[in-house]
Write a protein that holds these residues in place. Structure first.
Motif, PDB file in Angstrom:
ATOM      1  N   PHE A 132       0.777  -1.240   0.000  1.00 33.36           N
ATOM      2  CA  PHE A 132       0.000   0.000   0.000  1.00 33.36           C
ATOM      3  C   PHE A 132       0.813   1.298   0.000  1.00 33.36           C
ATOM      4  CE2 PHE A 132      -2.940  -3.060   2.026  1.00 33.36           C
ATOM      5  CZ  PHE A 132      -3.950  -3.011   1.069  1.00 33.36           C
ATOM      6  N   ALA A 133       2.132   1.247  -0.066  1.00 30.36           N
ATOM      7  CA  ALA A 133       2.943   2.473  -0.028  1.00 30.36           C
ATOM      8  C   ALA A 133       2.597   3.395  -1.195  1.00 30.36           C
ATOM      9  CB  ALA A 133       4.419   2.127  -0.065  1.00 30.36           C
ATOM     10  N   HIS A 134       2.686   4.697  -0.957  1.00 29.55           N
ATOM     11  CA  HIS A 134       2.395   5.682  -1.998  1.00 29.55           C
ATOM     12  C   HIS A 134       3.680   6.100  -2.702  1.00 29.55           C
ATOM     13  CE1 HIS A 134      -1.836   6.356  -1.262  1.00 29.55           C
ATOM     14  NE2 HIS A 134      -1.574   6.274   0.037  1.00 29.55           N
ATOM     15  N   GLY A 135       3.543   6.471  -3.927  1.00 34.20           N
ATOM     16  CA  GLY A 135       4.673   6.910  -4.722  1.00 34.20           C
ATOM     17  C   GLY A 135       4.777   6.093  -5.996  1.00 34.20           C
ATOM     18  N   GLU A 136       5.453   6.651  -6.966  1.00 28.38           N
ATOM     19  CA  GLU A 136       5.590   5.980  -8.252  1.00 28.38           C
ATOM     20  C   GLU A 136       6.417   4.706  -8.114  1.00 28.38           C
ATOM     21  OE1 GLU A 136       7.485   6.958 -12.593  1.00 28.38           O
ATOM     22  OE2 GLU A 136       6.706   8.617 -11.411  1.00 28.38           O
ATOM     23  N   ASN A 137       5.877   3.597  -8.573  1.00 22.43           N
ATOM     24  CA  ASN A 137       6.524   2.284  -8.508  1.00 22.43           C
ATOM     25  C   ASN A 137       6.965   1.906  -7.088  1.00 22.43           C
ATOM     26  OD1 ASN A 137       6.227   1.857 -11.260  1.00 22.43           O
ATOM     27  ND2 ASN A 137       8.141   2.914 -11.699  1.00 22.43           N
ATOM     28  N   ALA A 138       6.248   2.409  -6.077  1.00 18.89           N
ATOM     29  CA  ALA A 138       6.639   2.163  -4.695  1.00 18.89           C
ATOM     30  C   ALA A 138       5.965   0.927  -4.105  1.00 18.89           C
ATOM     31  CB  ALA A 138       6.317   3.375  -3.828  1.00 18.89           C
ATOM     32  N   SER A 139       4.893   0.460  -4.713  1.00 20.53           N
ATOM     33  CA  SER A 139       4.176  -0.658  -4.116  1.00 20.53           C
ATOM     34  C   SER A 139       3.488  -1.483  -5.191  1.00 20.53           C
ATOM     35  CB  SER A 139       3.139  -0.141  -3.126  1.00 20.53           C
ATOM     36  OG  SER A 139       2.114   0.538  -3.818  1.00 20.53           O
ATOM     37  N   LEU A 140       2.907  -2.586  -4.791  1.00 20.45           N
ATOM     38  CA  LEU A 140       2.176  -3.431  -5.733  1.00 20.45           C
ATOM     39  C   LEU A 140       0.969  -2.720  -6.311  1.00 20.45           C
ATOM     40  CD1 LEU A 140       2.219  -6.925  -3.981  1.00 20.45           C
ATOM     41  CD2 LEU A 140       3.507  -6.197  -5.973  1.00 20.45           C
ATOM     42  N   LEU A 141       0.305  -1.894  -5.514  1.00 22.34           N
ATOM     43  CA  LEU A 141      -0.874  -1.174  -6.003  1.00 22.34           C
ATOM     44  C   LEU A 141      -0.523  -0.108  -7.033  1.00 22.34           C
ATOM     45  CD1 LEU A 141      -3.078  -0.695  -2.811  1.00 22.34           C
ATOM     46  CD2 LEU A 141      -3.338  -2.350  -4.652  1.00 22.34           C
ATOM     47  N   HIS A 142       0.715   0.330  -7.026  1.00 22.40           N
ATOM     48  CA  HIS A 142       1.141   1.369  -7.964  1.00 22.40           C
ATOM     49  C   HIS A 142       2.078   0.812  -9.036  1.00 22.40           C
ATOM     50  CE1 HIS A 142      -0.187   3.676  -4.424  1.00 22.40           C
ATOM     51  NE2 HIS A 142      -0.695   4.469  -5.350  1.00 22.40           N
ATOM     52  N   GLY A 143       2.032  -0.481  -9.250  1.00 24.39           N
ATOM     53  CA  GLY A 143       2.759  -1.087 -10.360  1.00 24.39           C
ATOM     54  C   GLY A 143       4.209  -1.458 -10.109  1.00 24.39           C
ATOM     55  N   GLY A 144       4.680  -1.374  -8.887  1.00 23.42           N
ATOM     56  CA  GLY A 144       6.089  -1.683  -8.623  1.00 23.42           C
ATOM     57  C   GLY A 144       6.251  -2.964  -7.827  1.00 23.42           C
TER      58      GLY A 144
END
Length: 90
Positions: free
Chosen positions: A21-33
């Motif tokens: 759940f971490a925020h940031g670009e490519n920082a977590s599974l939810l944000h594609g990283g």
């Protein structure tokens, strides 16, 4: 006191959920990283292995200094009497 249930499970869940759940670009599974998640899983495995073998080492050292198993004679006599010098006062 159940230390593992509190700190162990809480820490493991915190690392896994942070990687999800971490925020940031490519920082977590939810944000594609997958990078942060992969690093967190690697660290969890390494810490688990280190903790397991460290606990075994400490157990062996303690058992060498102060034997942790009672003798068979003490078991047959009864641990209340052999270890604590207590008897049932009937």
């Amino acid at each position: 006191m159940d230390v593992f249930a509190c700190h162990g499970v809480g820490g493991i869940m915190g690392m896994i959920l942070t990687a999800i759940f971490a925020h940031g670009e490519n920082a977590s599974l939810l944000h594609g990283g997958w990078s942060v998640f992969g690093h967190h899983m690697l660290v969890l495995v390494l810490v688990s292995v280190f903790t397991f073998f460290g606990a075994i080492l400490l157990y062996k050292i303690t058992d060498f200094i102060i034997p942790l198993r009672v003798s068979e004679e003490s078991e047959h006599l009864g641990l209340d009497l052999s270890q604590h010098d207590e008897s049932i006062g009937f």
